[in-house]
Design an enzyme around this catalytic site. Structure first.
Site, PDB file in Angstrom:
ATOM      1  N   GLN A 108       0.451   4.182  -2.368  1.00  0.00           N
ATOM      2  CA  GLN A 108      -0.520   4.727  -3.347  1.00  0.00           C
ATOM      3  C   GLN A 108      -1.841   4.099  -2.540  1.00  0.00           C
ATOM      4  OE1 GLN A 108       0.237   0.721  -6.270  1.00  0.00           O
ATOM      5  NE2 GLN A 108       1.891   2.138  -6.813  1.00  0.00           N
ATOM      6  N   GLU A 113      -7.496  -5.946  -3.041  1.00  0.00           N
ATOM      7  CA  GLU A 113      -6.387  -7.071  -3.195  1.00  0.00           C
ATOM      8  C   GLU A 113      -5.671  -7.616  -2.193  1.00  0.00           C
ATOM      9  OE1 GLU A 113      -2.019  -4.459  -4.329  1.00  0.00           O
ATOM     10  OE2 GLU A 113      -4.207  -3.462  -5.572  1.00  0.00           O
ATOM     11  N   HIS A 151      -6.107   3.323  -3.342  1.00  0.00           N
ATOM     12  CA  HIS A 151      -7.133   2.787  -4.523  1.00  0.00           C
ATOM     13  C   HIS A 151      -8.375   2.390  -3.783  1.00  0.00           C
ATOM     14  CE1 HIS A 151      -3.369   0.651  -6.445  1.00  0.00           C
ATOM     15  NE2 HIS A 151      -3.956   0.014  -5.093  1.00  0.00           N
ATOM     16  N   ARG A 192      -1.923   7.836  -6.785  1.00  0.00           N
ATOM     17  CA  ARG A 192      -0.137   7.892  -6.220  1.00  0.00           C
ATOM     18  C   ARG A 192      -0.025   9.202  -4.963  1.00  0.00           C
ATOM     19  NH1 ARG A 192       2.773   8.781 -10.806  1.00  0.00           N
ATOM     20  NH2 ARG A 192       2.457   6.961 -11.272  1.00  0.00           N
ATOM     21  N   HIS A 197      -0.514   1.840   0.777  1.00  0.00           N
ATOM     22  CA  HIS A 197       0.644   0.211   0.573  1.00  0.00           C
ATOM     23  C   HIS A 197       1.442   0.338  -0.145  1.00  0.00           C
ATOM     24  CE1 HIS A 197      -2.994  -0.040  -2.232  1.00  0.00           C
ATOM     25  NE2 HIS A 197      -1.338  -0.554  -2.897  1.00  0.00           N
TER      26      HIS A 197
END
Length: 268
Positions: free
Chosen positions: A68, A86, A70, A161, A141
């Site tokens: 995935q 993150e 982001h 995804r 990642h």
């Protein structure tokens, strides 16, 4: 939150095809944390501390997660959704995938998705317990089979995804991919992350503390998330059991007592 206040929260578990994740500290509408004890018991953190900008999780991956990416603050303008940077701290040894091999192009990615050979493009890390990895928005990642990870992220539930290891969902059909949005969200200039102990970025400051006795954390303008990674301790007199979290209010020092490996996170 009041100065020096320590809040505990009830279980907030989200089952998934690959395992489950516990949303430890959350104001996100998809799963806000509820105060478990004291005068505020039953209240939502979204009401107690509505501006809390982070989402804290423990991810228990029985099988690998999808590959995935982001969006970040810039690419969200192209993709929609909320930005999500993150970091992962390993609670046990495990495999993670973080970053693309040098020279990977959008054409390579599209070809690998179609051929089912995406793993050849990913950088694989044999991560060790206690290592932390910075995963900014835009970095491709995946979390590997059997990994147990503590995650600090911006309060976002936006995930594109890119590849799902050729598996199917509970309905027997392949899960939806978001290849077009993923290609817009990827930042090819990002370096492959390297393991570290602490992670500091524009959104949060994550530190690992080796507590043996008493330790005073300096007062902060924002709240502090505390997690017992190994062992147990007390925070301003409130007991924190192994592998559980509390949220400490701003404005006063936090006194830690006990023998434990502690994760401490503050937002920037």
């Amino acid at each position: 939150m009041n100065k020096g206040e320590i809040l505990k929260f009830g279980p907030n578990v989200h089952p998934a095809l690959w395992g489950q994740e516990s949303w430890e500290i959350s104001v996100h509408p998809a799963g806000p944390s509820l105060v478990a004890e004291g005068a505020r018991a039953g209240e939502s953190l979204a009401d107690v501390e509505p501006g809390f900008p982070l989402l804290i999780k423990v991810i228990d991956a029985k099988t690998r997660l999808s590959v995935q990416v982001h969006p970040n603050e810039e690419t969200r303008k192209l993709t929609g959704g909320d930005p999500k940077t993150e970091m992962w701290a390993m609670l046990e040894d495990g495999v993670i995938y973080a970053g693309l091999k040098p020279g990977t192009t959008p054409a390579d990615i599209e070809s690998a998705v179609k051929s089912g050979r995406f793993e050849e493009l990913l950088v694989r890390h044999e991560a060790k317990k206690g290592e932390a990895f910075f995963i900014p928005g835009g970095l491709v990642h995946a979390i590997g089979d059997g990994a147990l990870i503590y995650e600090v992220q911006q309060s976002s539930d936006t995930t594109f995804r890119l590849y799902d290891w050729n598996r199917v969902g509970k309905d027997g059909k392949p899960r939806e991919l978001h290849v077009e949005k993923s290609l817009k969200a990827i930042d090819y200039a990002l370096p492959v992350p390297v393991p570290s102990r602490d992670v500091k970025c524009p959104f949060f400051d994550f530190r690992q503390l080796d507590l043996d006795g008493e330790l005073e954390l300096e007062a902060s303008e924002g709240c502090t998330v505390l997690f017992a990674a190994d062992g147990s301790f007390s925070a301003n007199g409130v007991e924190v059991a192994n592998r559980t979290s509390v949220l400490a209010g701003p404005g006063e020092p936090v006194i830690l007592r006990g023998k434990a490996h502690v994760f401490a996170t503050r937002y920037m």
